[in-house]
Design a protein around this motif. Structure first.
Motif, PDB file in Angstrom:
ATOM      1  N   LEU A 138       0.821  -1.207   0.000  1.00 45.04           N
ATOM      2  CA  LEU A 138       0.000   0.000   0.000  1.00 45.04           C
ATOM      3  C   LEU A 138       0.859   1.263   0.000  1.00 45.04           C
ATOM      4  CD1 LEU A 138      -2.821  -1.040   2.515  1.00 45.04           C
ATOM      5  CD2 LEU A 138      -2.785  -1.235   0.016  1.00 45.04           C
ATOM      6  N   SER A 139       2.153   1.106  -0.188  1.00 39.30           N
ATOM      7  CA  SER A 139       3.061   2.247  -0.228  1.00 39.30           C
ATOM      8  C   SER A 139       2.803   3.101  -1.464  1.00 39.30           C
ATOM      9  CB  SER A 139       4.512   1.775  -0.206  1.00 39.30           C
ATOM     10  OG  SER A 139       4.779   1.012   0.962  1.00 39.30           O
ATOM     11  N   SER A 140       3.228   4.379  -1.413  1.00 42.82           N
ATOM     12  CA  SER A 140       2.956   5.298  -2.517  1.00 42.82           C
ATOM     13  C   SER A 140       4.198   6.116  -2.857  1.00 42.82           C
ATOM     14  CB  SER A 140       1.800   6.234  -2.163  1.00 42.82           C
ATOM     15  OG  SER A 140       2.121   7.003  -1.014  1.00 42.82           O
ATOM     16  N   VAL A 141       4.189   6.652  -4.073  1.00 41.95           N
ATOM     17  CA  VAL A 141       5.299   7.463  -4.572  1.00 41.95           C
ATOM     18  C   VAL A 141       4.737   8.675  -5.298  1.00 41.95           C
ATOM     19  CG1 VAL A 141       7.304   7.546  -6.108  1.00 41.95           C
ATOM     20  CG2 VAL A 141       6.764   5.429  -4.885  1.00 41.95           C
ATOM     21  N   VAL A 142       5.337   9.836  -5.077  1.00 38.12           N
ATOM     22  CA  VAL A 142       5.030  11.045  -5.840  1.00 38.12           C
ATOM     23  C   VAL A 142       6.361  11.679  -6.229  1.00 38.12           C
ATOM     24  CG1 VAL A 142       3.968  13.318  -5.860  1.00 38.12           C
ATOM     25  CG2 VAL A 142       2.858  11.447  -4.627  1.00 38.12           C
ATOM     26  N   ALA A 143       6.540  11.972  -7.506  1.00 36.43           N
ATOM     27  CA  ALA A 143       7.777  12.595  -7.961  1.00 36.43           C
ATOM     28  C   ALA A 143       7.479  13.639  -9.027  1.00 36.43           C
ATOM     29  CB  ALA A 143       8.738  11.541  -8.509  1.00 36.43           C
ATOM     30  N   GLU A 144       8.255  14.719  -9.023  1.00 35.10           N
ATOM     31  CA  GLU A 144       8.132  15.767 -10.029  1.00 35.10           C
ATOM     32  C   GLU A 144       9.482  15.982 -10.705  1.00 35.10           C
ATOM     33  OE1 GLU A 144       6.587  19.326  -8.358  1.00 35.10           O
ATOM     34  OE2 GLU A 144       4.512  18.597  -8.313  1.00 35.10           O
ATOM     35  N   ILE A 145       9.445  16.155 -12.029  1.00 33.79           N
ATOM     36  CA  ILE A 145      10.653  16.390 -12.813  1.00 33.79           C
ATOM     37  C   ILE A 145      10.467  17.691 -13.586  1.00 33.79           C
ATOM     38  CG2 ILE A 145      12.153  15.518 -14.643  1.00 33.79           C
ATOM     39  CD1 ILE A 145      11.026  12.714 -14.006  1.00 33.79           C
ATOM     40  N   LYS A 146      11.437  18.593 -13.489  1.00 30.56           N
ATOM     41  CA  LYS A 146      11.402  19.807 -14.305  1.00 30.56           C
ATOM     42  C   LYS A 146      11.974  19.462 -15.676  1.00 30.56           C
ATOM     43  CE  LYS A 146      11.492  23.112 -10.516  1.00 30.56           C
ATOM     44  NZ  LYS A 146      12.160  24.287  -9.906  1.00 30.56           N
ATOM     45  N   THR A 147      11.086  19.461 -16.670  1.00 31.79           N
ATOM     46  CA  THR A 147      11.472  18.967 -17.992  1.00 31.79           C
ATOM     47  C   THR A 147      12.554  19.819 -18.654  1.00 31.79           C
ATOM     48  OG1 THR A 147       9.540  20.134 -18.881  1.00 31.79           O
ATOM     49  CG2 THR A 147       9.307  17.779 -18.432  1.00 31.79           C
ATOM     50  N   ALA A 148      12.651  21.104 -18.288  1.00 31.14           N
ATOM     51  CA  ALA A 148      13.677  21.961 -18.885  1.00 31.14           C
ATOM     52  C   ALA A 148      15.077  21.561 -18.455  1.00 31.14           C
ATOM     53  CB  ALA A 148      13.424  23.418 -18.525  1.00 31.14           C
ATOM     54  N   SER A 149      15.176  20.690 -17.445  1.00 33.40           N
ATOM     55  CA  SER A 149      16.494  20.291 -16.945  1.00 33.40           C
ATOM     56  C   SER A 149      17.103  19.147 -17.736  1.00 33.40           C
ATOM     57  CB  SER A 149      16.397  19.910 -15.460  1.00 33.40           C
ATOM     58  OG  SER A 149      15.670  18.695 -15.294  1.00 33.40           O
ATOM     59  N   ILE A 150      16.485  18.772 -18.884  1.00 35.31           N
ATOM     60  CA  ILE A 150      17.042  17.700 -19.708  1.00 35.31           C
ATOM     61  C   ILE A 150      18.446  18.072 -20.181  1.00 35.31           C
ATOM     62  CG2 ILE A 150      15.954  18.616 -21.800  1.00 35.31           C
ATOM     63  CD1 ILE A 150      16.612  14.893 -20.966  1.00 35.31           C
ATOM     64  N   ASP A 151      19.345  17.114 -20.132  1.00 33.88           N
ATOM     65  CA  ASP A 151      20.734  17.351 -20.536  1.00 33.88           C
ATOM     66  C   ASP A 151      21.240  16.114 -21.268  1.00 33.88           C
ATOM     67  OD1 ASP A 151      23.395  17.922 -20.844  1.00 33.88           O
ATOM     68  OD2 ASP A 151      23.849  18.077 -18.702  1.00 33.88           O
ATOM     69  N   THR A 152      21.517  16.273 -22.574  1.00 31.22           N
ATOM     70  CA  THR A 152      22.036  15.165 -23.380  1.00 31.22           C
ATOM     71  C   THR A 152      23.462  15.431 -23.858  1.00 31.22           C
ATOM     72  OG1 THR A 152      21.206  16.049 -25.475  1.00 31.22           O
ATOM     73  CG2 THR A 152      19.694  14.654 -24.191  1.00 31.22           C
ATOM     74  N   ASP A 153      24.119  16.412 -23.230  1.00 33.24           N
ATOM     75  CA  ASP A 153      25.487  16.800 -23.598  1.00 33.24           C
ATOM     76  C   ASP A 153      25.561  17.417 -24.994  1.00 33.24           C
ATOM     77  OD1 ASP A 153      26.649  15.946 -21.161  1.00 33.24           O
ATOM     78  OD2 ASP A 153      26.649  13.873 -21.882  1.00 33.24           O
ATOM     79  N   ASN A 154      24.443  17.973 -25.455  1.00 31.76           N
ATOM     80  CA  ASN A 154      24.421  18.642 -26.754  1.00 31.76           C
ATOM     81  C   ASN A 154      23.383  19.766 -26.649  1.00 31.76           C
ATOM     82  OD1 ASN A 154      23.409  19.265 -29.498  1.00 31.76           O
ATOM     83  ND2 ASN A 154      24.850  17.677 -30.155  1.00 31.76           N
ATOM     84  N   SER A 155      23.836  21.009 -26.574  1.00 30.78           N
ATOM     85  CA  SER A 155      22.930  22.125 -26.304  1.00 30.78           C
ATOM     86  C   SER A 155      21.880  22.300 -27.393  1.00 30.78           C
ATOM     87  CB  SER A 155      23.724  23.422 -26.129  1.00 30.78           C
ATOM     88  OG  SER A 155      24.475  23.721 -27.282  1.00 30.78           O
ATOM     89  N   MET A 156      22.245  22.097 -28.680  1.00 35.70           N
ATOM     90  CA  MET A 156      21.272  22.234 -29.751  1.00 35.70           C
ATOM     91  C   MET A 156      20.177  21.179 -29.634  1.00 35.70           C
ATOM     92  SD  MET A 156      21.910  22.262 -33.883  1.00 35.70           S
ATOM     93  CE  MET A 156      23.003  23.702 -33.714  1.00 35.70           C
ATOM     94  N   ARG A 157      20.576  19.964 -29.352  1.00 38.67           N
ATOM     95  CA  ARG A 157      19.590  18.892 -29.196  1.00 38.67           C
ATOM     96  C   ARG A 157      18.708  19.156 -27.970  1.00 38.67           C
ATOM     97  NH1 ARG A 157      22.603  13.990 -29.722  1.00 38.67           N
ATOM     98  NH2 ARG A 157      23.373  14.320 -27.617  1.00 38.67           N
ATOM     99  N   ASP A 158      19.309  19.638 -26.886  1.00 35.86           N
ATOM    100  CA  ASP A 158      18.529  19.916 -25.680  1.00 35.86           C
ATOM    101  C   ASP A 158      17.469  20.980 -25.931  1.00 35.86           C
ATOM    102  OD1 ASP A 158      20.079  18.058 -24.412  1.00 35.86           O
ATOM    103  OD2 ASP A 158      21.351  19.519 -23.378  1.00 35.86           O
TER     104      ASP A 158
END
Length: 269
Positions: A138-158
């Protein structure tokens, strides 16, 4: 004359185990009935002639249970509560509230690129908490991710990933995952069914979850480790970017693999 066998199937924490399968066999090993428990965990097997039966109850991720039932005529025989123990006896986290330590955790995503390679990225800004209950399921999880924080090591792709073609961070800056239960799988693994809301679209998502144990850190805090993986279909969230090569191969794969390595700190001790 025929009789009925009744029982209620529960976990060791007393929660009804709906969907558990009960098989009734005669003394000669003949299968006489197969019944699934209802939402209350109740099992009812009727129209059985007098005799001695073996009643085997199973559920995925739990150790099976066997009982003997003797019917001597018309009427009902109750087996009471059949308690199933989780298979493997794997350790579980201490009940309480656990907050994700983002500085010692990672959320990574990977996707196929041009059909021949894999591009990997990570989210740098996220938070969340786990509420672990005495009945672990019966345990629960809540998580939030700020999507602008994506980092793929390529600024143009990000920047492309932050655009409306993908995460659309201006309109939907937060992705949220919520789960209200966990279920045992096999050995020391769990299944975490929940809902991921991304780009304003809520989609059921199931993660494979492992609990890695607990330690006391040098600063007097209690820490627990978790690892989870899952697969997302971007079309489910309205991400329909479908540029293809001349050969017909998609530039970007239609599915993404998500991997989470989480440290969480106990906050209510």
């Amino acid at each position: 004359m025929s009789g009925t066998i009744t029982a209620r199937v529960t976990t060791s924490g007393g929660r009804a185990l709906d969907g558990a399968v009960t098989t009734v066999m005669s003394q000669t090993g003949e299968q006489c009935a197969v019944v699934r428990a209802d939402v209350e965990g109740t099992v009812t097997v009727g129209e059985l002639p007098s005799g001695t039966y073996t009643v085997v109850t199973t559920s995925e991720g739990y150790q099976p249970s066997a009982r003997v039932a003797v019917l001597t005529g018309a009427g009902s025989i109750g087996l009471g509560e059949i308690t199933l123990s989780r298979a493997g006896g794997a350790p579980v986290p201490t009940p309480g509230r656990w907050e994700i330590d983002a500085g010692h955790s990672a959320i990574e995503i990977s996707v196929r690129h041009l059909g021949i390679a894999t591009i990997r990225g990570r989210f740098a800004d996220f938070s969340g908490c786990l509420e672990v209950t005495d009945d672990i399921e019966l345990s629960s999880v809540v998580a939030e991710i700020k999507t602008a924080s994506i980092d793929t090591d390529n600024s143009m792709r990000d920047q492309h990933l932050r655009s409306s073609a993908f995460f659309d961070v201006e309109q939907h800056p937060i992705a949220e995952f919520r789960a209200a239960r966990v279920t045992p799988a096999t050995g020391e693994s769990w299944t975490l069914p929940g809902t991921l809301t991304l780009r304003g679209t809520a989609v059921p998502v199931t993660l494979d979850l492992s609990y890695l144990g607990e330690v006391d850190d040098p600063w007097g805090q209690r820490r627990a480790g978790f690892r989870a993986t899952g697969t997302l279909r971007r079309n489910d969230f309205g991400i329909s970017f479908d540029d293809k090569l001349l050969t017909g191969v998609a530039q970007i794969g239609g599915t993404a693999t998500v991997s989470l390595d989480i440290q969480a700190v106990r906050t209510d001790n």
